[in-house]
Design an enzyme around this catalytic site. Structure first.
Site, PDB file in Angstrom:
ATOM      1  N   ARG A 141      -5.961  10.151 -10.925  1.00  0.00           N
ATOM      2  CA  ARG A 141      -5.276  10.863  -9.829  1.00  0.00           C
ATOM      3  C   ARG A 141      -4.820   9.808  -8.822  1.00  0.00           C
ATOM      4  NH1 ARG A 141      -5.570  10.280  -4.859  1.00  0.00           N
ATOM      5  NH2 ARG A 141      -7.548  11.141  -4.213  1.00  0.00           N
TER       6      ARG A 141
ATOM      7  N   LYS B 243      -5.406  -1.667  -2.454  1.00  0.00           N
ATOM      8  CA  LYS B 243      -6.568  -1.458  -1.563  1.00  0.00           C
ATOM      9  C   LYS B 243      -7.233  -2.803  -1.281  1.00  0.00           C
ATOM     10  CE  LYS B 243      -6.815   3.183  -1.293  1.00  0.00           C
ATOM     11  NZ  LYS B 243      -7.043   4.035  -0.146  1.00  0.00           N
TER      12      LYS B 243
ATOM     13  N   ASN C  39      -0.399  11.724   0.060  1.00  0.00           N
ATOM     14  CA  ASN C  39       0.403  10.529  -0.215  1.00  0.00           C
ATOM     15  C   ASN C  39       1.033  10.620  -1.597  1.00  0.00           C
ATOM     16  OD1 ASN C  39      -0.447   9.115   2.171  1.00  0.00           O
ATOM     17  ND2 ASN C  39      -2.434   8.874   1.198  1.00  0.00           N
TER      18      ASN C  39
ATOM     19  N   ASP D  55     -13.985   6.208  -1.845  1.00  0.00           N
ATOM     20  CA  ASP D  55     -13.070   6.131  -0.710  1.00  0.00           C
ATOM     21  C   ASP D  55     -12.393   7.470  -0.429  1.00  0.00           C
ATOM     22  OD1 ASP D  55     -11.406   4.944   1.238  1.00  0.00           O
ATOM     23  OD2 ASP D  55      -9.830   4.660  -0.258  1.00  0.00           O
ATOM     24  N   ASP D  56     -11.986   8.173  -1.482  1.00  0.00           N
ATOM     25  CA  ASP D  56     -11.243   9.426  -1.284  1.00  0.00           C
ATOM     26  C   ASP D  56     -12.127  10.513  -0.695  1.00  0.00           C
ATOM     27  OD1 ASP D  56      -8.640   8.663  -2.524  1.00  0.00           O
ATOM     28  OD2 ASP D  56     -10.007   8.221  -4.163  1.00  0.00           O
TER      29      ASP D  56
ATOM     30  N   GLU E 265     -11.976   4.666  -6.491  1.00  0.00           N
ATOM     31  CA  GLU E 265     -10.686   5.056  -5.924  1.00  0.00           C
ATOM     32  C   GLU E 265      -9.897   5.921  -6.894  1.00  0.00           C
ATOM     33  OE1 GLU E 265      -9.874   3.906  -2.728  1.00  0.00           O
ATOM     34  OE2 GLU E 265      -8.371   5.486  -2.917  1.00  0.00           O
ATOM     35  N   ASP E 266      -9.390   7.014  -6.401  1.00  0.00           N
ATOM     36  CA  ASP E 266      -8.448   7.854  -7.134  1.00  0.00           C
ATOM     37  C   ASP E 266      -8.949   8.285  -8.511  1.00  0.00           C
ATOM     38  OD1 ASP E 266      -7.057   7.570  -4.839  1.00  0.00           O
ATOM     39  OD2 ASP E 266      -5.244   6.715  -5.723  1.00  0.00           O
TER      40      ASP E 266
ATOM     41  N   TYR F 121       0.872  -1.173   0.000  1.00  0.00           N
ATOM     42  CA  TYR F 121       0.000   0.000   0.000  1.00  0.00           C
ATOM     43  C   TYR F 121       0.911   1.225   0.000  1.00  0.00           C
ATOM     44  CZ  TYR F 121      -4.031   2.806   1.541  1.00  0.00           C
ATOM     45  OH  TYR F 121      -5.015   3.749   1.645  1.00  0.00           O
TER      46      TYR F 121
HETATM   47  N1  LIG Z   1      -4.490  10.189   3.858  1.00  0.00           N
HETATM   48  C1  LIG Z   1      -5.520   9.741   3.172  1.00  0.00           C
HETATM   49  O1  LIG Z   1      -6.254   8.840   3.608  1.00  0.00           O
HETATM   50  C2  LIG Z   1      -5.830  10.322   1.842  1.00  0.00           C
HETATM   51  C3  LIG Z   1      -4.977  11.178   1.220  1.00  0.00           C
HETATM   52  N2  LIG Z   1      -5.282  11.693  -0.012  1.00  0.00           N
HETATM   53  C4  LIG Z   1      -4.306  12.548  -0.641  1.00  0.00           C
HETATM   54  O2  LIG Z   1      -4.838  13.830  -0.826  1.00  0.00           O
HETATM   55  C5  LIG Z   1      -4.192  14.441  -1.913  1.00  0.00           C
HETATM   56  C6  LIG Z   1      -5.226  15.189  -2.730  1.00  0.00           C
HETATM   57  O3  LIG Z   1      -6.185  14.331  -3.278  1.00  0.00           O
HETATM   58  P1  LIG Z   1      -7.414  14.967  -4.120  1.00  0.00           P
HETATM   59  O4  LIG Z   1      -8.189  15.885  -3.264  1.00  0.00           O
HETATM   60  O5  LIG Z   1      -8.199  13.901  -4.741  1.00  0.00           O
HETATM   61  O6  LIG Z   1      -6.594  15.724  -5.238  1.00  0.00           O
HETATM   62  P2  LIG Z   1      -6.939  16.951  -6.136  1.00  0.00           P
HETATM   63  O7  LIG Z   1      -5.889  17.067  -7.139  1.00  0.00           O
HETATM   64  O8  LIG Z   1      -8.358  16.876  -6.583  1.00  0.00           O
HETATM   65  O9  LIG Z   1      -6.874  18.184  -5.129  1.00  0.00           O
HETATM   66  C7  LIG Z   1      -5.718  18.833  -4.759  1.00  0.00           C
HETATM   67  C8  LIG Z   1      -6.094  20.187  -4.188  1.00  0.00           C
HETATM   68  O10 LIG Z   1      -4.924  20.787  -3.671  1.00  0.00           O
HETATM   69  C9  LIG Z   1      -4.876  22.123  -4.112  1.00  0.00           C
HETATM   70  N3  LIG Z   1      -3.501  22.609  -4.158  1.00  0.00           N
HETATM   71  C10 LIG Z   1      -2.565  22.434  -5.117  1.00  0.00           C
HETATM   72  N4  LIG Z   1      -1.477  23.152  -4.833  1.00  0.00           N
HETATM   73  C11 LIG Z   1      -1.714  23.791  -3.679  1.00  0.00           C
HETATM   74  C12 LIG Z   1      -0.976  24.682  -2.890  1.00  0.00           C
HETATM   75  N5  LIG Z   1       0.250  25.074  -3.258  1.00  0.00           N
HETATM   76  N6  LIG Z   1      -1.526  25.161  -1.748  1.00  0.00           N
HETATM   77  C13 LIG Z   1      -2.763  24.777  -1.369  1.00  0.00           C
HETATM   78  N7  LIG Z   1      -3.524  23.912  -2.084  1.00  0.00           N
HETATM   79  C14 LIG Z   1      -2.993  23.443  -3.222  1.00  0.00           C
HETATM   80  C15 LIG Z   1      -5.524  22.096  -5.487  1.00  0.00           C
HETATM   81  O11 LIG Z   1      -5.932  23.389  -5.895  1.00  0.00           O
HETATM   82  C16 LIG Z   1      -6.678  21.151  -5.213  1.00  0.00           C
HETATM   83  O12 LIG Z   1      -7.741  21.859  -4.653  1.00  0.00           O
HETATM   84  C17 LIG Z   1      -3.444  13.353  -2.639  1.00  0.00           C
HETATM   85  O13 LIG Z   1      -2.063  13.477  -2.375  1.00  0.00           O
HETATM   86  C18 LIG Z   1      -3.933  12.067  -2.012  1.00  0.00           C
HETATM   87  O14 LIG Z   1      -2.926  11.096  -1.924  1.00  0.00           O
HETATM   88  C19 LIG Z   1      -6.453  11.397  -0.639  1.00  0.00           C
HETATM   89  C20 LIG Z   1      -7.345  10.539  -0.064  1.00  0.00           C
HETATM   90  C21 LIG Z   1      -7.070   9.906   1.195  1.00  0.00           C
HETATM   91  C1  LIG Z   2      -5.034   6.966   0.672  1.00  0.00           C
HETATM   92  C2  LIG Z   2      -5.697   7.342  -0.542  1.00  0.00           C
HETATM   93  O1  LIG Z   2      -6.773   6.858  -0.854  1.00  0.00           O
HETATM   94  C3  LIG Z   2      -5.082   8.312  -1.408  1.00  0.00           C
HETATM   95  O2  LIG Z   2      -4.024   8.848  -1.076  1.00  0.00           O
HETATM   96  O3  LIG Z   2      -5.646   8.578  -2.467  1.00  0.00           O
HETATM   97 MG   LIG Z   3      -7.277   7.193  -2.850  1.00  0.00          MG
END
Ligand SMILES: NC(=O)C1=CN([C@@H]2O[C@H](COP(=O)(O)OP(=O)(O)OC[C@H]3O[C@@H](n4cnc5c(N)ncnc54)[C@H](O)[C@@H]3O)[C@@H](O)[C@H]2O)C=CC1
Ligand SMILES: CC(=O)C(=O)O
Ligand SMILES: [Mg+2]
Length: 627
Positions: free
Chosen positions: A200, A218, A468, A312-313, A289-290, A147
């Site tokens: 993504r 996953k 991540n 999930d996201d 997912e993603d 993962y």
């Molecule tokens: N820890 C966890 O369980 C999870 C973590 N994630 C992580 O969250 C991240 C984002 O995922 P999504 O929302 O789907 O992506 P996305 O690409 O849809 O959203 C990213 C957001 O960050 C903003 N952004 C970009 N540069 C920025 C900056 N310099 N300052 C502030 N904001 C900025 C963008 O404008 C956008 O609103 C990914 O890295 C993913 O791995 C996602 C789901 C679960």
């Molecule tokens: C953990 C997860 O789902 C993500 O980073 O997109």
């Molecule tokens: Mg995800």
């Protein structure tokens, strides 16, 4: 027919076969053994023999096939003669795997991690039961390999790593064919699909067809944490093209070398896929997912009232964040009901960030009286910063999903802020209790931003660097503890080591990842028999995770359980989801446990029901029968 008479019937057919095939061993002894077989040890009927069994990871036991079973399945001579116990097999495998660790320098994301993934993947290819036995017994060590973070590296390098196919690929070129091609999958029963369109992958962007790796990772957790039977999981990649120019030019890229479908053409492909899989497997659950944000919300609204599905996201991440945010309130020595007083700055307004904001706002509103006024007032606790800075009502072409959180310009001016203000400026002026990152930008919580957080009005500021994989985390725990102070609460999406604060004190690094919820949401939904996944079921999952942590743990900065407890927390989350489905009259039951029986169960009995339905990686006795 009772299980017992079933056993007698099986045993006599077994005896006939043994008389025909066995050259050694005492068939009567085997017969006696099968009389004492319990429900959990019922033989598995297989329709293949010989090399076909050895090449089938679902049934293969490798050197652990007993001599009688080797005779029964025409395996004699196809394996080295020494019959091994599963413990011996694992000892041999682990010896090999551990050799790699000696030179590992940079933690879980260094190149040794990829080598470990290869070794584990090869084991998965040849013996699935043993693979999951290794994974479950060493989940803390190997979750970062199967993962995040290593799965990100795997997706990036998937074309080179590809050996045996795993899962199914539906592509834009399969339009009109999906209803029939879904029957190419060998399993008559599928409980869980994780599907991605690769647009993504973690914080790594559009990886096209290579995103299948995340669906596989996953589902590994579905098996390891939720005990979903691995024969009944299906990773799916929907290849609608890619906008990754590097992949479009790469002659070795395995996916369609076209730009992504858009609009109705895109929707038609996803619609066809959903119809096909739910036609063949009506009891299925599909985890999205993603998917890039613009489709994540759209598809969730499109399908959530018709199909058993969730994103999930958007939804899993929201629940994990809520649990962590409530933990952070408790860690300040305050009751959870004080949550609506927290000032929260969120960096990132994509599928994950907006999902968290919506869920946190609803949770606050519920605590404030669950009415329209409470809902309106709750939104003033959030400041949202995206790539263009602070989001206000002045923002041009504002994303409709972010609109509810756009700050009023006059009100924000009183705080010394304006449209597009930088994250550092926002943190400096707001002095938030929580800084939460879902931006996919590694290092976004720079020295300046963390310095600004030192002005927080909280007694224990909380930092959630949730992006991540590791390199995309908004900051490291070392940076957070050393700059903001030793009293902070820290969580990251990918695993980091705890920080040694000196004098025997530890700065705890929590892993704030949706892996603590999605397996339990899936398992609970499956066992409840609910046809949809309601907001209430998701909320119950989040609250269960929050309540799982003891007072002592949260006071010590531990707001999520250790990964070694993931099977236990998943069981509890699944039970909470079932309980809520019963309460909302959504539960239709599962197998012998119909809705009426399910409603009679008390809390402990629901937990037992979950536990008894979790798959364990034990070799079943195999019995051959012709098709
Ligand atoms: N820890 C966890 O369980 C999870 C973590 N994630 C992580 O969250 C991240 C984002 O995922 P999504 O929302 O789907 O992506 P996305 O690409 O849809 O959203 C990213 C957001 O960050 C903003 N952004 C970009 N540069 C920025 C900056 N310099 N300052 C502030 N904001 C900025 C963008 O404008 C956008 O609103 C990914 O890295 C993913 O791995 C996602 C789901 C679960
Ligand atoms: C953990 C997860 O789902 C993500 O980073 O997109
Ligand atoms: Mg995800």
């Amino acid at each position: 027919m009772s299980n017992f008479s079933n056993q007698i019937r099986l045993s006599s057919s077994l005896l006939r076969r043994l008389k025909r095939k066995t050259t050694t061993g005492n068939p009567l002894l085997l017969l006696t053994r099968s009389f004492t077989t319990t429900e959990g040890h019922r033989p598995t009927i297989v329709h293949k023999r010989s090399l076909d069994i050895l090449h089938d990871p679902w049934f293969n036991k490798g050197t652990a096939f007993s001599m009688t079973e080797r005779d029964r399945l025409d395996l004699r001579g196809l394996l080295p003669p020494n019959v091994m116990s599963s413990e011996q097999q694992i000892e041999r495998f682990m010896h090999d795997l551990k050799r790699l660790q000696v030179q590992a320098r940079d933690g879980p994301s260094d190149t040794n991690a990829l080598a470990k993934w290869r070794i584990l993947n090869r084991l998965h290819d040849r013996n699935e039961t043993m693979y999951y036995k290794v994974l479950i017994a060493n989940i803390e060590e190997y979750a970062p390999i199967v993962y995040t973070p290593t799965v990100g590296l795997v997706c990036q390098n998937y074309s080179g790593l590809f050996r045996r196919p795993r899962g199914m690929y539906f592509s834009a070129a399969d339009r009109g064919e999906m209803m029939s091609m879904v029957y190419n999958w060998p399993a008559d029963q599928v409980d869980m699909i994780v599907v991605t369109d690769g647009s993504r992958i973690l914080g790594l962007g559009d990886l096209g067809v290579q995103g299948i790796g995340i669906a596989i990772g996953k589902l590994d957790l579905y098996v390891a944490a939720a005990g979903i039977n691995p024969h009944r999981v299906l990773p799916v990649m929907i290849d609608v093209g890619t906008n990754n120019e590097k992949l479009l030019k790469d002659p070795l890229y395995l996916g369609l070398q076209d730009h992504r479908l858009e609009g109705n053409e895109y929707l038609a492909v996803i619609d066809e896929f959903m119809e096909a899989v739910f036609t063949r497997w009506p009891n299925l659950i599909v985890q999205f997912e993603d998917f890039q944000s613009k489709w994540a919300f759209n598809l969730l609204q499109r399908y959530r009232n018709t199909y058993r599905m969730f994103n999930d996201d958007v939804q899993g991440t929201a629940g994990v964040a809520i649990a962590g945010l409530l933990g952070a309130v408790r860690a300040q020595g305050r009751p959870m009901i004080d949550f609506p007083k927290q000032k929260i700055v969120v960096a990132g307004a994509g599928s994950a960030g907006i999902g968290v904001l919506n869920a946190a706002r609803k949770t606050m509103a519920r605590m404030l009286g669950n009415n329209e006024v409470a809902f309106e007032s709750a939104k003033t606790q959030f400041w949202v910063v995206d790539a263009k800075g602070l989001i206000t009502e002045e923002r041009e072409n504002i994303d409709p999903d972010a609109l509810p959180f756009a700050r009023n310009v006059k009100e924000i001016a009183r705080q010394g802020l304006c449209e597009g203000a930088s994250l550092e400026e926002v943190v400096k002026q707001v002095k938030p209790d929580v800084l939460l990152g879902l931006s996919a930008v590694g290092g976004l919580f720079s020295k300046e931003v963390l310095e600004a957080l030192k002005g927080s009005t909280s007694t224990r500021p909380a930092i959630f660097a949730m992006s991540n994989p590791t390199t995309n985390a908004e900051c490291t725990p070392e940076e957070a503890f050393s700059i903001v102070g030793e009293n902070i609460i820290f969580a990251s999406g990918s695993p980091f080591n705890d920080v040694n604060l000196g004098n025997g004190r530890i700065g705890h690094c929590n892993q704030g990842n949706n892996m603590y919820l999605f397996p339990g949401i899936g398992l609970g939904t499956l066992l409840s028999g609910s046809r949809v996944i309601s907001d209430g079921m998701l909320q119950a999952a989040a609250e269960c995770l929050a309540e799982y942590m003891t007072e002592e743990e949260v006071v010590n900065g531990i707001i999520y359980p250790s990964i070694s407890r993931i099977r236990d927390i998943t069981k509890e989350v699944a039970a909470a989801v079932i309980k809520e489905a019963i309460k909302e009259d959504l539960a239709e039951g599962y197998r012998d446990m119909d809705a009426r029986e399910l409603r009679k169960l008390n809390k402990e009995e629901i937990v037992d029901f979950v536990k008894n339905n979790m798959w364990n990686p034990e070799y079943p006795t195999l019995v051959y029968r012709e098709d």
